[in-house]
Design a protein around this motif. Structure first.
Motif, PDB file in Angstrom:
ATOM      1  N   GLU A  51       0.850  -1.194   0.000  1.00  0.00           N
ATOM      2  CA  GLU A  51       0.000   0.000   0.000  1.00  0.00           C
ATOM      3  C   GLU A  51       0.884   1.243   0.000  1.00  0.00           C
ATOM      4  N   ALA A  52       0.582   2.149  -0.916  1.00  0.00           N
ATOM      5  CA  ALA A  52       1.400   3.359  -1.051  1.00  0.00           C
ATOM      6  C   ALA A  52       1.185   4.327   0.112  1.00  0.00           C
ATOM      7  N   GLY A  53      -0.028   4.325   0.661  1.00  0.00           N
ATOM      8  CA  GLY A  53      -0.331   5.248   1.761  1.00  0.00           C
ATOM      9  C   GLY A  53       0.270   4.768   3.078  1.00  0.00           C
ATOM     10  N   THR A  54       0.054   5.539   4.124  1.00  0.00           N
ATOM     11  CA  THR A  54       0.678   5.215   5.407  1.00  0.00           C
ATOM     12  C   THR A  54      -0.029   4.061   6.121  1.00  0.00           C
ATOM     13  N   GLY A  55      -1.280   3.819   5.792  1.00  0.00           N
ATOM     14  CA  GLY A  55      -2.012   2.753   6.477  1.00  0.00           C
ATOM     15  C   GLY A  55      -2.478   3.156   7.867  1.00  0.00           C
ATOM     16  N   ALA A  56      -2.255   4.416   8.222  1.00  0.00           N
ATOM     17  CA  ALA A  56      -2.611   4.857   9.582  1.00  0.00           C
ATOM     18  C   ALA A  56      -4.106   4.744   9.834  1.00  0.00           C
ATOM     19  N   ASN A  57      -4.894   4.864   8.780  1.00  0.00           N
ATOM     20  CA  ASN A  57      -6.340   4.826   8.963  1.00  0.00           C
ATOM     21  C   ASN A  57      -6.877   3.408   9.137  1.00  0.00           C
ATOM     22  N   ARG A  58      -5.981   2.436   9.301  1.00  0.00           N
ATOM     23  CA  ARG A  58      -6.432   1.083   9.649  1.00  0.00           C
ATOM     24  C   ARG A  58      -6.993   1.053  11.049  1.00  0.00           C
ATOM     25  N   THR A  59      -6.527   1.964  11.875  1.00  0.00           N
ATOM     26  CA  THR A  59      -7.008   1.977  13.250  1.00  0.00           C
ATOM     27  C   THR A  59      -8.184   2.930  13.368  1.00  0.00           C
ATOM     28  N   LEU A  60      -8.985   2.704  14.367  1.00  0.00           N
ATOM     29  CA  LEU A  60     -10.109   3.614  14.585  1.00  0.00           C
ATOM     30  C   LEU A  60      -9.588   5.023  14.846  1.00  0.00           C
ATOM     31  N   ALA A  61      -8.506   5.121  15.625  1.00  0.00           N
ATOM     32  CA  ALA A  61      -7.934   6.438  15.912  1.00  0.00           C
ATOM     33  C   ALA A  61      -7.478   7.093  14.610  1.00  0.00           C
ATOM     34  N   GLY A  62      -6.867   6.288  13.730  1.00  0.00           N
ATOM     35  CA  GLY A  62      -6.416   6.825  12.442  1.00  0.00           C
ATOM     36  C   GLY A  62      -7.586   7.267  11.583  1.00  0.00           C
ATOM     37  N   TYR A  63      -8.663   6.498  11.616  1.00  0.00           N
ATOM     38  CA  TYR A  63      -9.862   6.858  10.859  1.00  0.00           C
ATOM     39  C   TYR A  63     -10.440   8.163  11.410  1.00  0.00           C
ATOM     40  N   ASP A  64     -10.492   8.242  12.728  1.00  0.00           N
ATOM     41  CA  ASP A  64     -11.018   9.460  13.352  1.00  0.00           C
ATOM     42  C   ASP A  64     -10.137  10.671  13.050  1.00  0.00           C
ATOM     43  N   ASP A  65      -8.843  10.432  12.926  1.00  0.00           N
ATOM     44  CA  ASP A  65      -7.947  11.530  12.564  1.00  0.00           C
ATOM     45  C   ASP A  65      -8.312  12.092  11.188  1.00  0.00           C
ATOM     46  N   LEU A  66      -8.676  11.191  10.275  1.00  0.00           N
ATOM     47  CA  LEU A  66      -9.084  11.661   8.951  1.00  0.00           C
ATOM     48  C   LEU A  66     -10.325  12.543   9.056  1.00  0.00           C
ATOM     49  N   LEU A  67     -11.249  12.125   9.911  1.00  0.00           N
ATOM     50  CA  LEU A  67     -12.462  12.931  10.115  1.00  0.00           C
ATOM     51  C   LEU A  67     -12.113  14.298  10.675  1.00  0.00           C
ATOM     52  N   THR A  68     -11.203  14.301  11.658  1.00  0.00           N
ATOM     53  CA  THR A  68     -10.800  15.567  12.261  1.00  0.00           C
ATOM     54  C   THR A  68     -10.176  16.477  11.207  1.00  0.00           C
ATOM     55  N   THR A  69      -9.326  15.884  10.364  1.00  0.00           N
ATOM     56  CA  THR A  69      -8.710  16.671   9.295  1.00  0.00           C
ATOM     57  C   THR A  69      -9.794  17.258   8.394  1.00  0.00           C
ATOM     58  N   PHE A  70     -10.793  16.432   8.095  1.00  0.00           N
ATOM     59  CA  PHE A  70     -11.877  16.919   7.226  1.00  0.00           C
ATOM     60  C   PHE A  70     -12.647  18.059   7.892  1.00  0.00           C
ATOM     61  N   TYR A  71     -12.983  17.860   9.178  1.00  0.00           N
ATOM     62  CA  TYR A  71     -13.775  18.881   9.868  1.00  0.00           C
ATOM     63  C   TYR A  71     -13.053  20.220   9.918  1.00  0.00           C
ATOM     64  N   SER A  72     -11.724  20.146  10.024  1.00  0.00           N
ATOM     65  CA  SER A  72     -10.997  21.405  10.176  1.00  0.00           C
ATOM     66  C   SER A  72     -10.546  21.975   8.837  1.00  0.00           C
ATOM     67  N   ALA A  73     -10.775  21.246   7.746  1.00  0.00           N
ATOM     68  CA  ALA A  73     -10.316  21.742   6.441  1.00  0.00           C
ATOM     69  C   ALA A  73     -11.224  22.860   5.948  1.00  0.00           C
ATOM     70  N   ALA A  74     -10.604  23.877   5.368  1.00  0.00           N
ATOM     71  CA  ALA A  74     -11.386  24.998   4.849  1.00  0.00           C
ATOM     72  C   ALA A  74     -12.154  24.554   3.605  1.00  0.00           C
ATOM     73  N   SER A  75     -11.492  23.784   2.764  1.00  0.00           N
ATOM     74  CA  SER A  75     -12.144  23.328   1.543  1.00  0.00           C
ATOM     75  C   SER A  75     -12.600  21.891   1.745  1.00  0.00           C
ATOM     76  N   LYS A  76     -13.890  21.648   1.570  1.00  0.00           N
ATOM     77  CA  LYS A  76     -14.434  20.311   1.871  1.00  0.00           C
ATOM     78  C   LYS A  76     -14.572  19.500   0.582  1.00  0.00           C
ATOM     79  N   ASP A  77     -13.466  19.240  -0.088  1.00  0.00           N
ATOM     80  CA  ASP A  77     -13.598  18.435  -1.295  1.00  0.00           C
ATOM     81  C   ASP A  77     -13.358  16.960  -0.978  1.00  0.00           C
ATOM     82  N   ASN A  78     -13.411  16.139  -2.020  1.00  0.00           N
ATOM     83  CA  ASN A  78     -13.283  14.697  -1.842  1.00  0.00           C
ATOM     84  C   ASN A  78     -12.017  14.279  -1.117  1.00  0.00           C
ATOM     85  N   GLN A  79     -10.955  15.062  -1.279  1.00  0.00           N
ATOM     86  CA  GLN A  79      -9.670  14.651  -0.737  1.00  0.00           C
ATOM     87  C   GLN A  79      -9.345  15.356   0.583  1.00  0.00           C
TER      88      GLN A  79
END
Lengths: 622, 374
Positions: A51-79
Motif C-alpha cells: 500500500e502506497a499510503g501510510t495505512g494509519a487509517n487502519r485503526t479507529l484512531a487513524g480513521y477518526d484523525d481523517l475525520l478531524t482533518t476533514f472537519y478542520s479543512a477549509a475546503s471540503k472536497d473529496n480529498q
C-alpha cells in the motif's frame, strides 16, 4: 483504539524482501485488492498487500484523525480528509483553466488543455472507497454489448449473465441496501427469491418532493416515450439487514477498520458529509473487507495476509524468456514528509495490480511494459458530470440525508444510444455544494452583500439552502483510444516515480448527451416550478463548447478503461478474467479492465470482476 | 435462612423488570461522562465510554427480550423505573453510590465498581443475601425485589439468580408438559433493529437462548470467568476497558488482569467540563439561570418520551427503535447545552442533565419540594 493491536502492525520491509513464499503479491489496498486478498486467504494462500499510503487509517484512531482533518479543512472536497503525502500523491483541487496545447504539471496529474479533468482517486489504505459515494447500481444488460446494439463503444467479452452471480457476491461483500422492486426497471431482473443483503434506504424528503413534481410525466426522445419518476439507488451503506437474505439466514453487517463490533459501521444516520468520509462507518469501505482478510489464519495459525504500508510499487520486472513477472521493485519510505526511502524487491507467484485505473496503467507504462495491443493507458473513461441547479418553490429539507439517495434513471437506456450518450441523474441532498460551494457561498453572500445577521441570517440561510436542488447528470463516456494516460521522465514525484499525464477530450457522443441533459433539466425544473440558477462559466477548467453552447463538465471519479478487457491480445490488455494477455502471472484488476461504463458507478461491477479473477488466480496457482 | 431463589413466574418477571431497571440505571452516568469530555481531547476515553453506553443499551434490550419471552410486559414508564441519582449498587458486602458526574478519576473509580467482577469469598459462599438497610431517599439496585433490604453480593450474582430461576421454572413447566416461554415472538427485538451495538442481538425463545442472553450481559460487563476478554476472545470486558484508562495502557492478548502491557495511552484528567454532580432541577436557580432550568426540564421531558417510545418498541412495535436513533442525537445536543454552561449558584460548576423523569415517584417528590421552597 479498541481493535486488536496486532492488526495495526505492518510487515517489515526486510522480511518482506527476504520472503520467497508469497502466493500472491497485490499492489493497492483498495476494494479490488481487498476482495482478492480475502478470497485467496480463505483458500489458504499467502498474500502480501503493498500500500502506497501510510495505512494509519487502519485503526479507529487513524480513521477518526481523517475525520478531524476533514472537519478542520477549509475546503471540503473529496480529498480533504486525507493528509498530503507527496510520496503517494493524489489528484487534488484547485485546478486551473488551460488553453489548447498548454500543459499544467503543478498538480499530481499532469494535464494538457483545453479540457481539464477534476477526476480524483485516493491513494490510501482502503483506496477510493474511503471517499466514494457508495451508489451501487449494476450495469444494464445492454451495457455489455453497446457495439452490437448501438454501434457505439465496445462489447465486453462477458455477458451480464456471466457476471450476474459475481454481482451478487459483490453486493454481499459491500452489504448493499436496496429493494428488488425498486431496481426492476429497464429490463433489470432478479431471480425470484433474490433480496439484497439489507433493505433499501428511504428516499430523502427532497427526492420525494421532486418525485411529486414529475411522477406521471414523461419525455420523448427520438420518437420513444420515457416515463419520469424518482427511484432509490442501491447503496453500499448500512440500513436494516434483510432477514430474508441468503434463503432466510439473514445478513450480518460486519467488518470495519476496527474489529470491535461497535465500530464495525453503525446504521446510516443520514450524515450529509458521508462523502468524503462517513463519521460512523455506515458506508462500506475496503477496510471492512481487509479486516476480514487479515483475520484469516493458516494451518499453523499464522496470518495469511500481510500488509506493507508506505510501499510504492515502482517497477514490474519481467522474465524476458517466459514473459512472466519475476519481481516488483518497491520504494518504501519512512516518513510521508521525506523522500528518504529504501528500494526492495518483492517475489511472488502471482502479481495483481489493483492500484486504480490511472496508477495501474502508470506503473505498467513506467515499467516499460506496453502490451501487444498497445492499449495500456488508452481508452481512459470517466463519467462526465453535468450539473444543473435550481431553487425549489418551497422548502425541501435540503441537507437532510446522505449525499444522494435517489435519482431519475429511466434514461440510462434506449434506442437513442445509437446517437447520444445515456445518463442517470443524481438528486443531490447536499444542495448546490458541488456546483457553487454552497452553503459557504450562500453564507458569504448573505453576510457580505445583504448584511444579514442574527435571526435574519439564520432564516436567510434556511430559506436559501433548504430549497436548493442539484441535479447531477452522470453521462456515459465511451472508450476512445486517444483519451489516455501516459508517462514522461520529466514529470516525477519525490520518490522518482513517473507521474501520470492525462489527455482527455469529452467525446461528441457524450456532449450530445450533455446538451440533451441541459434541455432535460430545464424541462424538469419547469415541471417542478423551480427557478433555474445554472450557469457555466467560460473560465471554468472543465468548460467545453458544443454546438455554440458552453458546458462545464466535471469528472465523476469513475475511472475505467486503461487496461481494457477483450477477446484477444490484439484488441485488449487483459482477458475476461483480468489476466494480462502478455504476462501469464499478472492480473490487472479494477475499473481499468472495463470496456464500457454505461451509466453505473463502477465500483460494484469492478468488485464483481474481482471475484471472478480470484477464482482464476486460484485455478492458476493449482 | 431466607431463600432468595426465584420460585414463581411472577417473581421472575419482577426480577427481569429489576434487571432492565439496573441496566438502564448505568446509561445516564456513562452518557453524561461521555458528553462531559471536551472536544479534541480524550479520544480513547470517548471511544471506551461510547462503546459501553451502546452495550448497556444492548443489555437493556436483551433483558426486555427475556421478559417478553416469558410473557412479561416491559414497562420503562413505571414510576420507579428511572432511578434517583446517586443510586446505590451492590459491591460485595457494602454498597456504593453511582451518580451523574463528569469524566474524571472519580467517575472512573465508580465505573470500575459497576463492572467489577465480584465473586464471593469462600467464607461467604452459600450465606444468602446481604442484609443492609437502604436509606429511604436512595434508590437501591441489585437487591431482591421482594425484600428491599436484602442485597445481592454483585450484579453477576443477581443475574445468576435469574438464570437459576429460569432453569427451575422451565424444568417445572416441562414436568407438566408446558413451557414458560409463551411470549409472542413478534415482540422480540432482533438484529434487524439493533446491530453493531456491541454484540449480536438475538431473539429469546427458549431456555437455551435465555441463558445465552444472560451470559452475554454478564460477560460483556465483567469478562469471562475473570479473563479480560469476553467469551469469544474478541472484545475486552468493560471492566478492563476502564482499567486501561486508569492504567494508561492498553491490554493486549495474553495479558493478565490488572497488568496491561500494550502501548501507552493518554488520558487528560482535566479534559472534561466541570459539571455539578447529581444536579437536580430545583438546584438550578429559576431567576438567575432560567434558560438552563428550562433546558434541564426539556431534557427530562424528552428523556421521558424516549422511555415511553422504548416501552412501545419493546411491546410489539420494534420498528419504533428506528425512531429512537434521532432522539439519541437530540440528547447529545441537549446535554451539551447543559454541560457547557455555568450554574450561577455553584461557582465553577456547569449544568448537567438531571434525569428526573416526569411521572416517576422521585420526580413527584422533587416537584413538591420545589413548591415548598418557592
Amino acid at each position: 483504539m479498541l481493535f486488536p493491536l496486532e492488526s495495526a502492525l505492518t510487515a517489515d520491509p526486510k522480511t518482506v524482501a527476504a520472503s520467497g513464499d508469497y502466493d500472491i503479491v497485490i499492489i493497492g489496498a483498495g476494494i479490488s485488492g481487498a476482495i482478492i486478498a480475502k478470497q485467496a486467504a480463505e483458500a489458504g494462500k499467502r498474500v502480501l498487500i503493498l500500500e502506497a499510503g501510510t495505512g494509519a487509517n487502519r485503526t479507529l484512531a487513524g480513521y477518526d484523525d481523517l475525520l478531524t482533518t476533514f472537519y478542520s479543512a477549509a475546503s471540503k472536497d473529496n480529498q480533504s480528509p486525507f493528509p498530503l503525502n507527496a510520496n503517494a500523491a493524489m489528484p487534488r483541487s484547485p485546478l486551473r483553466k488551460l488553453q489548447a496545447g498548454q500543459t499544467d504539471s503543478s498538480t499530481y496529474i499532469v494535464q494538457s488543455g483545453p479540457y481539464v479533468s477534476d477526476t480524483t482517486y485516493t491513494r490510501i489504505f482502503g483506496g477510493t472507497t474511503m471517499h466514494w459515494e457508495a451508489k451501487t447500481p449494476r450495469l444494464l444488460r445492454s451495457d455489455f454489448k453497446t457495439r452490437t446494439i448501438f454501434g457505439q463503444g465496445l462489447d465486453w467479452p462477458l455477458s451480464f449473465e456471466e457476471i450476474e452471480d459475481d454481482y451478487r457476491l459483490a453486493e454481499r461483500e459491500i452489504g448493499v441496501s436496496a429493494n428488488v422492486d425498486d431496481q426492476q426497471y429497464l429490463g433489470q431482473t432478479f431471480p425470484g427469491d433474490y433480496v439484497f443483503p439489507m433493505r433499501g434506504l428511504p428516499l430523502s424528503y427532497l427526492d420525494q418532493q421532486v418525485n411529486k413534481g414529475i411522477e406521471g410525466t414523461s419525455v420523448e426522445l427520438h420518437g420513444k416515450t420515457y416515463p419520469l419518476k424518482v427511484r432509490p439507488y442501491p447503496q453500499g451503506r448500512n440500513s436494516i439487514p434483510n432477514p430474508a437474505y441468503d434463503g432466510g439466514k439473514g445478513y450480518r453487517p460486519i467488518g470495519a477498520v476496527d474489529t470491535h463490533q461497535v465500530e464495525e459501521g453503525g446504521r446510516c444516520q443520514g450524515n450529509t458529509n458521508c462523502v468524503p468520509l462517513c463519521p460512523v462507518q455506515a458506508r462500506y469501505h475496503a477496510g471492512k473487507t481487509l479486516a476480514k482478510a487479515f483475520a484469516v489464519n493458516g494451518k499453523s495459525s499464522e496470518r495469511l495476509v500481510e500488509l506493507l504500508s508506505q510501499a510504492v510499487a515502482s517497477k514490474v520486472n519481467i522474465d524476458p524468456d517466459s514473459g512472466k513477472v519475476r519481481t516488483i521493485e518497491v520504494k518504501v519510505y519512512k516518513d510521508p514528509a521525506s523522500a528518504a526511502h529504501e528500494t526492495i524487491t518483492v517475489k511472488g507467484k502471482v502479481f495483481v495490480l489493483g492500484a486504480g485505473a490511472i496508477e495501474t496503467a502508470r506503473l505498467m507504462l513506467a515499467s516499460g511494459l506496453p502490451s501487444t495491443s498497445g492499449l495500456v493507458g488508452r481508452n481512459l473513461m470517466d463519467h462526465a458530470y453535468l450539473l444543473n441547479w435550481a431553487l425549489m418553490p418551497q422548502i425541501c429539507g435540503t441537507m437532510r440525508g446522505t449525499s444522494s439517495t435517489g435519482g431519475i434513471v429511466d434514461l440510462r437506456d434506449g434506442p437513442f444510444r445509437e446517437r447520444q450518450a445515456a445518463f442517470a441523474i443524481d438528486i443531490h441532498n447536499d444542495g448546490w455544494g458541488w456546483a457553487t460551494g454552497a452553503p459557504t457561498s450562500d453564507l458569504l453572500e448573505l453576510v457580505d452583500d445583504r448584511n444579514l445577521h442574527g435571526a435574519d441570517l439564520r432564516r436567510g440561510v434556511i430559506d436559501r439552502v433548504s430549497r436548493q436542488l442539484l441535479l447531477a447528470f452522470m453521462i456515459e463516456v465511451m472508450p476512445v483510444e486517444s483519451n489516455r494516460i501516459t508517462v514522461d521522465p520529466q514529470y516525477t514525484d519525490p520518490l522518482g516515480n513517473m507521474r501520470p499525464i492525462l489527455s482527455f477530450t469529452v467525446p461528441e457522443y457524450t456532449m450530445k448527451g450533455a446538451a440533451y441533459g441541459r434541455h432535460f433539466a430545464r424541462t424538469v425544473f419547469a415541471r417542478l416550478g423551480a427557478q433555474d440558477h445554472t450557469y457555466y462559466d467560460p473560465s471554468d477548467f472543465g468548460y467545453v463548447d458544443f454546438e455554440k453552447q458552453g458546458y462545464a463538465i466535471r469528472g465523476g471519479n469513475h475511472l475505467a478503461g486503461t487496461h481494457i478487457m477483450g477477446t484477444t491480445k490484439t484488441n485488449s490488455v487483459v482477458d475476461k478474467n483480468q489476466r494480462s494477455w502478455d504476462h501469464e502471472n499478472l492480473y490487472l484488476v479494477g475499473g481499468g479492465s472495463m470496456p464500457t461504463i454505461g451509466t453505473a458507478n463502477v465500483t460494484l461491477t469492478l468488485a464483481a470482476m474481482c471475484f471472478r479473477s480470484s477464482r482464476d488466480i486460484l485455478k492458476y496457482l493449482h | 435462612m431466607y431463600s432468595y431463589s426465584i420460585r414463581t413466574l411472577d417473581e421472575l418477571k419482577e426480577f427481569l423488570y429489576q434487571a432492565m431497571r439496573l441496566e438502564h440505571a448505568t446509561i445516564p452516568p456513562y452518557l453524561t461522562a461521555l458528553y462531559s469530555i471536551k472536544p479534541g481531547v480524550n479520544q480513547d476515553a470517548t471511544q471506551v465510554l461510547r462503546v459501553i453506553v451502546v452495550e448497556e443499551m444492548l443489555h437493556l434490550t436483551i433483558a426486555a427480550n427475556i421478559l417478553n419471552a416469558i410473557g412479561g410486559t416491559p414497562d420503562l414508564t413505571r414510576p420507579d423505573f428511572a432511578v434517583d441519582y446517586p443510586a446505590s449498587l451492590p459491591d460485595g458486602e457494602t454498597d456504593f453510590k453511582v451518580g451523574i458526574q463528569a469524566f474524571g478519576r472519580e467517575a472512573l473509580a465508580t465505573f470500575l465498581k459497576i463492572e467489577r467482577p465480584a465473586q464471593r469469598p469462600i467464607h461467604l459462599v452459600g450465606k444468602g443475601l446481604i442484609h443492609r438497610k437502604t436509606s429511604p431517599h436512595t434508590t437501591a439496585l441489585g437487591n431482591d425485589p421482594r425484600h428491599e433490604d436484602l442485597h445481592f453480593y454483585s450484579i453477576g450474582e443477581f443475574y445468576s439468580t435469574i438464570a437459576e430461576g429460569i432453569k427451575y421454572l422451565e424444568a417445572e413447566a416441562h414436568r407438566v408438559g408446558t413451557t414458560i416461554f409463551t411470549g409472542d415472538r413478534s415482540r422480540q427485538i432482533t438484529s434487524e433493529y439493533y446491530y453493531s451495538g456491541g454484540g449480536e442481538l438475538f431473539g429469546v425463545t427458549d431456555l437455551k437462548s435465555a441463558l445465552e442472553a444472560i451470559e452475554l450481559i454478564i460477560e460483556q460487563g465483567e469478562g469471562d470467568g475473570g479473563g479480560i476478554y469476553d467469551d469469544n476472545e474478541h472484545e475486552l470486558a468493560h471492566y478492563y476497558r476502564f482499567d486501561e484508562l486508569v492504567k494508561g495502557r492498553y491490554y493486549q492478548k495474553g495479558d493478565q488482569p490488572g497488568h496491561p502491557t500494550g502501548p501507552q495511552l493518554q488520558v487528560d484528567w482535566e479534559g472534561a467540563y466541570p459539571i455539578k454532580a447529581n444536579l437536580k432541577v430545583v438546584d438550578i436557580d429559576i431567576k438567575k439561570d432560567p434558560e438552563l432550568r428550562e433546558a434541564a426540564t426539556a431534557f427530562n421531558t424528552r428523556y421521558g418520551e424516549f422511555l415511553q417510545l422504548l416501552t412501545r418498541a419493546y411491546n410489539g412495535q420494534p420498528t419504533l427503535l428506528l425512531e429512537a436513533v434521532p432522539i439519541m442525537f437530540e440528547f447529545r445536543n441537549m446535554i451539551l447545552e447543559l454541560i457547557r454552561n455555568p450554574l450561577t449558584n455553584h461557582p465553577g460548576k456547569n449544568g448537567c442533565p438531571t434525569y428526573e423523569i416526569p411521572g416517576s415517584t422521585k420526580q413527584a417528590a422533587v416537584t413538591q419540594q420545589a413548591e415548598v421552597r418557592a
